[in-house]
Design a protein around this motif. Structure first.
Motif, short mmCIF file in Angstrom:
data_model
loop_
_atom_site.label_atom_id
_atom_site.label_comp_id
_atom_site.label_asym_id
_atom_site.label_seq_id
_atom_site.Cartn_x
_atom_site.Cartn_y
_atom_site.Cartn_z
N PHE A 177 0.84 -1.21 0.00
CA PHE A 177 0.00 0.00 0.00
C PHE A 177 0.87 1.26 0.00
N LEU A 178 1.88 1.28 0.86
CA LEU A 178 2.74 2.46 0.94
C LEU A 178 3.45 2.70 -0.38
N ASP A 179 3.86 1.61 -1.02
CA ASP A 179 4.51 1.74 -2.32
C ASP A 179 3.54 2.32 -3.36
N LYS A 180 2.31 1.78 -3.39
CA LYS A 180 1.29 2.29 -4.33
C LYS A 180 0.98 3.76 -4.07
N ALA A 181 0.95 4.12 -2.80
CA ALA A 181 0.59 5.49 -2.42
C ALA A 181 1.77 6.45 -2.58
N GLY A 182 2.95 5.90 -2.83
CA GLY A 182 4.13 6.74 -2.99
C GLY A 182 4.66 7.27 -1.68
N ILE A 183 4.37 6.58 -0.60
CA ILE A 183 4.85 6.99 0.72
C ILE A 183 6.16 6.26 0.97
N LYS A 184 7.20 7.02 1.15
CA LYS A 184 8.53 6.44 1.39
C LYS A 184 8.68 6.11 2.86
N ILE A 185 9.33 4.97 3.10
CA ILE A 185 9.57 4.56 4.48
C ILE A 185 11.05 4.37 4.69
N ASN A 186 11.46 4.40 5.92
CA ASN A 186 12.84 4.15 6.29
C ASN A 186 13.09 2.65 6.17
N GLU A 187 13.95 2.24 5.27
CA GLU A 187 14.20 0.83 5.01
C GLU A 187 14.65 0.08 6.26
N ALA A 188 15.46 0.72 7.10
CA ALA A 188 15.96 0.06 8.31
C ALA A 188 14.81 -0.29 9.25
#
Length: 170
Positions: free
Chosen positions: A155-166
């Motif tokens: 969902f976050l990927d589809k929404a274009g919301i970047k997250i902290n990978e760590a």
């Protein structure tokens, strides 16, 4: 006609930018609700494993308190689920939304009744069998938690919301 086209374009741009904020706010709210249920379940399951629900009916007050606490888990998750159901979300969040609602519902309808059954049982062999069922349900809920997190990342990927990978790998 050109005037209406520009107006429509302006509305669509506004909706797209609002959608991003909608998705971000939705994620923050529902993630908080999800973790609230998860923590409550973890606390109650830990108490079960530590013998905190092993109350004898002869100690009426302790037994009633344990029974109330067992029932409260389902009521709590129902309340949180109902709140989560009202949070507005975009189409991008549909799968995540459904997964979280299912997770909360499973605590309410599959785990809590077994916990209540465990508290009310007085025979040790019955309790042992129910405790094994509860451990199985907890493992199933753990798999649902993982599924929620997997779908949330999508969902976050589809929404274009970047997250902290760590933080997403913890």
């Amino acid at each position: 006609m050109k005037k209406y086209g520009l107006l429509l374009l302006a509305i669509m741009i506004a909706l797209v930018s609002c959608s991003g904020r909608l998705d971000y706010g939705y994620n923050e709210k529902v993630t908080s609700l999800f973790y609230s249920c998860k923590e409550k379940l973890d606390d109650e399951h830990g108490k079960l494993m530590d013998g905190g629900f092993d109350k004898d009916t002869s100690d009426h007050q302790s037994f009633e308190m344990a029974l109330k606490e067992a029932k409260r888990l389902g009521a709590y998750c129902k309340e949180i689920r109902e709140e989560a159901e009202t949070v507005t979300h975009s189409e991008a969040a549909n799968a995540f939304h459904a997964a979280v609602i299912n997770y909360m519902s499973q605590i309410e309808t599959a785990y809590t009744p077994l916990l209540v059954q465990y508290v009310t049982q007085q025979d040790s062999s019955d309790r042992k069998a129910t405790r094994l069922q509860l451990a199985t349900r907890k493992a199933e809920l753990g798999a649902l938690e993982d599924k929620c997190l997997e779908v949330q990342l999508q969902f976050l990927d589809k929404a274009g919301i970047k997250i902290n990978e760590a933080s997403s790998k913890q």
